[in-house]
Design a protein around this motif. Sequence first.
Motif, PDB file in Angstrom:
ATOM      1  N   ALA A  99       0.829  -1.205   0.000  1.00 45.04           N
ATOM      2  CA  ALA A  99       0.000   0.000   0.000  1.00 45.04           C
ATOM      3  C   ALA A  99       0.864   1.256   0.000  1.00 45.04           C
ATOM      4  O   ALA A  99       0.569   2.227  -0.708  1.00 45.04           O
ATOM      5  CB  ALA A  99      -0.932  -0.017   1.210  1.00 45.04           C
ATOM      6  N   ARG A 100       1.938   1.273   0.789  1.00 47.79           N
ATOM      7  CA  ARG A 100       2.828   2.443   0.805  1.00 47.79           C
ATOM      8  C   ARG A 100       3.481   2.663  -0.557  1.00 47.79           C
ATOM      9  O   ARG A 100       3.637   3.801  -1.007  1.00 47.79           O
ATOM     10  CB  ARG A 100       3.891   2.267   1.894  1.00 47.79           C
ATOM     11  CG  ARG A 100       3.371   2.500   3.296  1.00 47.79           C
ATOM     12  CD  ARG A 100       4.521   2.666   4.290  1.00 47.79           C
ATOM     13  NE  ARG A 100       5.255   1.425   4.467  1.00 47.79           N
ATOM     14  CZ  ARG A 100       4.968   0.510   5.384  1.00 47.79           C
ATOM     15  NH1 ARG A 100       3.941   0.707   6.201  1.00 47.79           N
ATOM     16  NH2 ARG A 100       5.697  -0.585   5.505  1.00 47.79           N
ATOM     17  N   ALA A 101       3.850   1.551  -1.228  1.00 45.50           N
ATOM     18  CA  ALA A 101       4.439   1.688  -2.562  1.00 45.50           C
ATOM     19  C   ALA A 101       3.424   2.260  -3.545  1.00 45.50           C
ATOM     20  O   ALA A 101       3.771   3.080  -4.407  1.00 45.50           O
ATOM     21  CB  ALA A 101       4.937   0.327  -3.040  1.00 45.50           C
ATOM     22  N   LEU A 102       2.156   1.875  -3.416  1.00 44.18           N
ATOM     23  CA  LEU A 102       1.109   2.411  -4.294  1.00 44.18           C
ATOM     24  C   LEU A 102       0.840   3.879  -3.994  1.00 44.18           C
ATOM     25  O   LEU A 102       0.600   4.675  -4.913  1.00 44.18           O
ATOM     26  CB  LEU A 102      -0.167   1.587  -4.131  1.00 44.18           C
ATOM     27  CG  LEU A 102      -0.137   0.182  -4.746  1.00 44.18           C
ATOM     28  CD1 LEU A 102      -1.312  -0.646  -4.261  1.00 44.18           C
ATOM     29  CD2 LEU A 102      -0.144   0.270  -6.270  1.00 44.18           C
ATOM     30  N   LEU A 103       0.866   4.252  -2.723  1.00 40.42           N
ATOM     31  CA  LEU A 103       0.663   5.655  -2.372  1.00 40.42           C
ATOM     32  C   LEU A 103       1.762   6.532  -2.959  1.00 40.42           C
ATOM     33  O   LEU A 103       1.505   7.650  -3.433  1.00 40.42           O
ATOM     34  CB  LEU A 103       0.613   5.808  -0.850  1.00 40.42           C
ATOM     35  CG  LEU A 103      -0.606   5.197  -0.142  1.00 40.42           C
ATOM     36  CD1 LEU A 103      -0.439   5.271   1.368  1.00 40.42           C
ATOM     37  CD2 LEU A 103      -1.885   5.887  -0.579  1.00 40.42           C
ATOM     38  N   LYS A 104       2.990   6.034  -2.945  1.00 46.48           N
ATOM     39  CA  LYS A 104       4.100   6.792  -3.523  1.00 46.48           C
ATOM     40  C   LYS A 104       3.933   6.980  -5.021  1.00 46.48           C
ATOM     41  O   LYS A 104       4.433   7.963  -5.581  1.00 46.48           O
ATOM     42  CB  LYS A 104       5.415   6.084  -3.233  1.00 46.48           C
ATOM     43  CG  LYS A 104       5.840   6.122  -1.773  1.00 46.48           C
ATOM     44  CD  LYS A 104       7.153   5.377  -1.563  1.00 46.48           C
ATOM     45  CE  LYS A 104       7.570   5.393  -0.116  1.00 46.48           C
ATOM     46  NZ  LYS A 104       8.840   4.630   0.105  1.00 46.48           N
ATOM     47  N   ARG A 105       3.246   6.029  -5.680  1.00 46.41           N
ATOM     48  CA  ARG A 105       3.026   6.155  -7.127  1.00 46.41           C
ATOM     49  C   ARG A 105       1.745   6.903  -7.459  1.00 46.41           C
ATOM     50  O   ARG A 105       1.315   6.920  -8.610  1.00 46.41           O
ATOM     51  CB  ARG A 105       2.989   4.772  -7.773  1.00 46.41           C
ATOM     52  CG  ARG A 105       4.277   3.966  -7.687  1.00 46.41           C
ATOM     53  CD  ARG A 105       5.470   4.667  -8.338  1.00 46.41           C
ATOM     54  NE  ARG A 105       5.259   4.995  -9.720  1.00 46.41           N
ATOM     55  CZ  ARG A 105       5.606   4.205 -10.753  1.00 46.41           C
ATOM     56  NH1 ARG A 105       6.185   3.044 -10.507  1.00 46.41           N
ATOM     57  NH2 ARG A 105       5.408   4.590 -11.995  1.00 46.41           N
ATOM     58  N   GLY A 106       1.102   7.494  -6.435  1.00 43.32           N
ATOM     59  CA  GLY A 106      -0.035   8.368  -6.691  1.00 43.32           C
ATOM     60  C   GLY A 106      -1.393   7.713  -6.661  1.00 43.32           C
ATOM     61  O   GLY A 106      -2.368   8.291  -7.147  1.00 43.32           O
ATOM     62  N   HIS A 107      -1.511   6.529  -6.068  1.00 42.29           N
ATOM     63  CA  HIS A 107      -2.802   5.850  -5.987  1.00 42.29           C
ATOM     64  C   HIS A 107      -3.285   5.809  -4.544  1.00 42.29           C
ATOM     65  O   HIS A 107      -2.524   6.027  -3.603  1.00 42.29           O
ATOM     66  CB  HIS A 107      -2.694   4.430  -6.548  1.00 42.29           C
ATOM     67  CG  HIS A 107      -2.404   4.393  -8.013  1.00 42.29           C
ATOM     68  ND1 HIS A 107      -3.340   4.698  -8.975  1.00 42.29           N
ATOM     69  CD2 HIS A 107      -1.256   4.105  -8.689  1.00 42.29           C
ATOM     70  CE1 HIS A 107      -2.796   4.586 -10.177  1.00 42.29           C
ATOM     71  NE2 HIS A 107      -1.529   4.233 -10.027  1.00 42.29           N
ATOM     72  N   ALA A 108      -4.577   5.522  -4.381  1.00 36.98           N
ATOM     73  CA  ALA A 108      -5.186   5.401  -3.067  1.00 36.98           C
ATOM     74  C   ALA A 108      -5.487   3.936  -2.776  1.00 36.98           C
ATOM     75  O   ALA A 108      -5.685   3.139  -3.699  1.00 36.98           O
ATOM     76  CB  ALA A 108      -6.475   6.219  -3.001  1.00 36.98           C
ATOM     77  N   VAL A 109      -5.526   3.588  -1.491  1.00 35.76           N
ATOM     78  CA  VAL A 109      -5.804   2.216  -1.062  1.00 35.76           C
ATOM     79  C   VAL A 109      -6.891   2.263   0.003  1.00 35.76           C
ATOM     80  O   VAL A 109      -6.882   3.145   0.875  1.00 35.76           O
ATOM     81  CB  VAL A 109      -4.534   1.540  -0.500  1.00 35.76           C
ATOM     82  CG1 VAL A 109      -4.830   0.094  -0.094  1.00 35.76           C
ATOM     83  CG2 VAL A 109      -3.406   1.580  -1.519  1.00 35.76           C
ATOM     84  N   ASP A 110      -7.852   1.306  -0.053  1.00 36.18           N
ATOM     85  CA  ASP A 110      -8.944   1.322   0.916  1.00 36.18           C
ATOM     86  C   ASP A 110      -8.446   0.944   2.311  1.00 36.18           C
ATOM     87  O   ASP A 110      -7.305   0.511   2.503  1.00 36.18           O
ATOM     88  CB  ASP A 110     -10.087   0.401   0.478  1.00 36.18           C
ATOM     89  CG  ASP A 110      -9.659  -1.059   0.365  1.00 36.18           C
ATOM     90  OD1 ASP A 110      -8.508  -1.367   0.690  1.00 36.18           O
ATOM     91  OD2 ASP A 110     -10.492  -1.878  -0.063  1.00 36.18           O
ATOM     92  N   GLY A 111      -9.328   1.094   3.316  1.00 35.94           N
ATOM     93  CA  GLY A 111      -8.934   0.957   4.701  1.00 35.94           C
ATOM     94  C   GLY A 111      -8.450  -0.418   5.089  1.00 35.94           C
ATOM     95  O   GLY A 111      -7.570  -0.545   5.958  1.00 35.94           O
TER      96      GLY A 111
END
Length: 363
Positions: free
Chosen positions: A334-346
């Motif tokens: 999830a942190r890697a996806l956030l760094k690439r500009g995406h959101a992740v659900d709870g």
Amino acid sequence: MQAYLDCRANKRNTASALQFEQALEANLWSLYQRLCDGSYQPGRSICFVVTRPRPREVWAAQFSDRIVHHLLYNHIAPRFHAGFVATSCACIPGRGTLYAARQLKHSVRSITQNWSRPAHYLKMDLANFFVGISKPVLLAQLAKRVHESWWFDLARTILFHDPRADVELRGSPAKLDLVPPHKSLFNAPADKGLPIGNLSSQFFANVHLDALDQHIKHQLRARHYVRYVDDFILLHESPQWLNHARLDIQAWLPDNLGAHVNPRKTILQPVARGIDFVGHVINPYSHTTRRTTLRGALHRLETMPADEVLAAGNSYLGLVGQAEHSHTDKARIARALLKRGHAVDGDLSKAFRKQFSFDLVKP
């Protein structure tokens, strides 16, 4: 028609599927006629190399041939599946990697009385499995359950087809050279080897190794045994019993299947040290994803093109989510996806495209 629908599932937008669908009725009718009059022969294959987790050849039959593979599989596979042992996995409906990992975990907890007693495991792997499969031996195995002459002839046509006679090589020569010579189908004898990548090859491999499953379960009387393709594990309280089983299997395979064990991948040790199997690691009271798999996923998410990150990220979240103790691994993805500009659900199970809002400024 059903074989065609099965073949195009999840692949309808590929070039070969679209080309076949442009004249769907005519193409299916032509294929049906060639099958009925006995003139059907498999056509050209495409060969390319994948490098993860290690270099290997992948063979892709043309679309019409893949329809025939599904046709044969749909008709004869159920009779074979009914006789397979319950812990035989891969290319069987409902028996993928997660099923194999859960079967192994159940067996470990059973033999150790929920990790309260010591036990050992023997992990083995066959050397050059697909390249080394004996076609005459496999044909004899098929003949035991395929008694209709037309279906048996079709199985023999697919089995003995040599894709090397008409192949299109894709990829650079340097990439093709990465495959070790002893693992290349191009170097296999005419009566040995199945092309990796076809549904027929995966099914034939299960038929071939069912003899090994039956030997281990009924001759060796192993109570706890799981196999995924050519990787298999036996569990027992006694390491001496497992060592005897190892020697028996090593002697039985060449005499009955013409196969050999890979000694470098043979492991005999206590289950308390953890068992690495089908991408999962079973430890006392924990079930996680293999570390190398997670590191590879994180590296790809950091370096792949931006338009591929979302689909790959959701795939990796689903993969690590199969393990019961996966919260930390999902958080890292999830942190890697956030760094690439995406959101992740709870609950860290799905990624989304981040929606941005901009204040409208009047000109």
